[in-house]
Scaffold this motif. Structure first.
Motif, mmCIF file in Angstrom:
data_model
loop_
_atom_site.group_PDB
_atom_site.id
_atom_site.type_symbol
_atom_site.label_atom_id
_atom_site.label_comp_id
_atom_site.label_asym_id
_atom_site.label_seq_id
_atom_site.Cartn_x
_atom_site.Cartn_y
_atom_site.Cartn_z
ATOM 1 N N GLU A 170 -9.735 -96.181 -31.715
ATOM 2 C CA GLU A 170 -10.832 -95.918 -30.946
ATOM 3 C C GLU A 170 -10.471 -94.828 -29.959
ATOM 4 O O GLU A 170 -11.088 -93.819 -29.471
ATOM 5 C CB GLU A 170 -11.159 -97.161 -30.028
ATOM 6 N N ILE A 171 -9.373 -94.820 -29.285
ATOM 7 C CA ILE A 171 -8.847 -93.784 -28.369
ATOM 8 C C ILE A 171 -8.808 -92.311 -29.109
ATOM 9 O O ILE A 171 -9.341 -91.243 -28.379
ATOM 10 C CB ILE A 171 -7.367 -94.127 -27.671
ATOM 11 N N ALA A 221 -2.567 -90.858 -20.898
ATOM 12 C CA ALA A 221 -3.489 -91.497 -19.880
ATOM 13 C C ALA A 221 -4.563 -92.427 -20.144
ATOM 14 O O ALA A 221 -4.733 -93.348 -19.404
ATOM 15 C CB ALA A 221 -4.526 -90.150 -19.391
ATOM 16 N N ALA A 222 -4.884 -92.707 -21.531
ATOM 17 C CA ALA A 222 -5.695 -93.785 -22.058
ATOM 18 C C ALA A 222 -4.767 -95.044 -22.413
ATOM 19 O O ALA A 222 -5.450 -95.938 -22.786
ATOM 20 C CB ALA A 222 -6.145 -93.179 -23.520
ATOM 21 N N GLY A 223 -3.543 -94.869 -22.172
ATOM 22 C CA GLY A 223 -2.783 -96.160 -22.319
ATOM 23 C C GLY A 223 -1.552 -96.072 -23.191
ATOM 24 O O GLY A 223 -0.842 -97.132 -23.433
ATOM 25 N N ILE A 270 -5.267 -77.703 -29.677
ATOM 26 C CA ILE A 270 -6.158 -77.775 -28.431
ATOM 27 C C ILE A 270 -5.195 -77.065 -27.233
ATOM 28 O O ILE A 270 -3.749 -77.367 -27.272
ATOM 29 C CB ILE A 270 -6.307 -79.263 -27.843
ATOM 30 N N GLU A 271 -5.871 -76.214 -26.341
ATOM 31 C CA GLU A 271 -4.883 -75.493 -25.543
ATOM 32 C C GLU A 271 -3.912 -76.370 -24.754
ATOM 33 O O GLU A 271 -2.772 -75.933 -24.618
ATOM 34 C CB GLU A 271 -6.131 -74.738 -24.344
ATOM 35 N N ASP A 272 -4.082 -77.165 -24.420
ATOM 36 C CA ASP A 272 -3.309 -78.064 -23.456
ATOM 37 C C ASP A 272 -2.764 -79.423 -24.516
ATOM 38 O O ASP A 272 -1.925 -80.188 -23.713
ATOM 39 C CB ASP A 272 -3.975 -78.663 -22.227
ATOM 40 N N GLY A 273 -3.373 -79.409 -25.479
ATOM 41 C CA GLY A 273 -2.784 -80.493 -26.322
ATOM 42 C C GLY A 273 -3.364 -82.148 -25.994
ATOM 43 O O GLY A 273 -4.120 -82.017 -25.021
ATOM 44 N N ILE A 274 -3.351 -82.894 -26.924
ATOM 45 C CA ILE A 274 -4.166 -84.122 -26.583
ATOM 46 C C ILE A 274 -2.954 -85.342 -26.128
ATOM 47 O O ILE A 274 -3.520 -86.510 -25.847
ATOM 48 C CB ILE A 274 -4.799 -84.622 -27.830
ATOM 49 N N THR A 275 -1.814 -84.975 -25.977
ATOM 50 C CA THR A 275 -0.903 -85.853 -25.594
ATOM 51 C C THR A 275 -1.052 -86.543 -24.318
ATOM 52 O O THR A 275 -0.852 -87.900 -24.157
ATOM 53 C CB THR A 275 0.683 -85.345 -25.949
ATOM 54 N N ASP A 276 -1.356 -85.733 -23.297
ATOM 55 C CA ASP A 276 -1.400 -86.146 -22.067
ATOM 56 C C ASP A 276 -2.649 -87.206 -22.068
ATOM 57 O O ASP A 276 -2.789 -88.220 -21.083
ATOM 58 C CB ASP A 276 -1.893 -85.162 -20.964
ATOM 59 N N GLU A 277 -3.930 -86.966 -22.614
ATOM 60 C CA GLU A 277 -4.864 -87.585 -22.793
ATOM 61 C C GLU A 277 -4.585 -88.861 -23.333
ATOM 62 O O GLU A 277 -5.011 -90.082 -23.082
ATOM 63 C CB GLU A 277 -5.978 -86.920 -23.503
#
Length: 115
Positions: free
Chosen positions: A13-14, A89-91, A79-86
């Motif tokens: 889901e994340i 942040a989602a746990g 993706i410009e900043d990547g999805i890893t930080d997201e």
């Protein structure tokens, strides 16, 4: 299969929520659509651009992630900043994210999982 920290379905889901956000962003130039593609077994997640920009064909992978062996493997992240930080942040714990686009000998220096 579930991890101690987060169940597989929650990770799915994340990933889908993050990728859907980017799929919904309008492409700035040309007639290009971004698709989110999820495999039938729901263990591969992709964003793909498809269309035309001026007279140039646009088609390619923007993000490819996979849930494998209790970890999220990021095979490609355009993706410009990547999805890893997201993801974090989602746990999703950093030690459950593999930056697979880096060689194994580089991964140990990234602060994320090696494999």
């Amino acid at each position: 299969m579930e991890t101690v920290n987060q169940p597989l379905d929650e990770w799915r889901e994340i990933l889908e929520k993050i990728l859907q956000y980017y799929a919904d962003l309008p492409y700035r130039y040309g007639d290009v659509i971004t698709y989110m593609i999820v495999s039938r077994d729901r263990n591969h997640f992709m964003l793909v651009h498809e269309g035309w920009e001026n007279d140039r064909r646009v088609h390619g992978c923007v993000v490819h992630a996979e849930i494998r062996n209790d970890k999220i493997w990021i095979h490609y992240d355009g993706i410009e900043d990547g999805i890893t930080d997201e993801l974090v942040a989602a746990g999703v714990p950093k030690d459950c994210i593999v930056l697979a686009f880096h060689p194994p000998q580089v991964r140990e220096h990234t602060g994320y999982a090696i494999a």
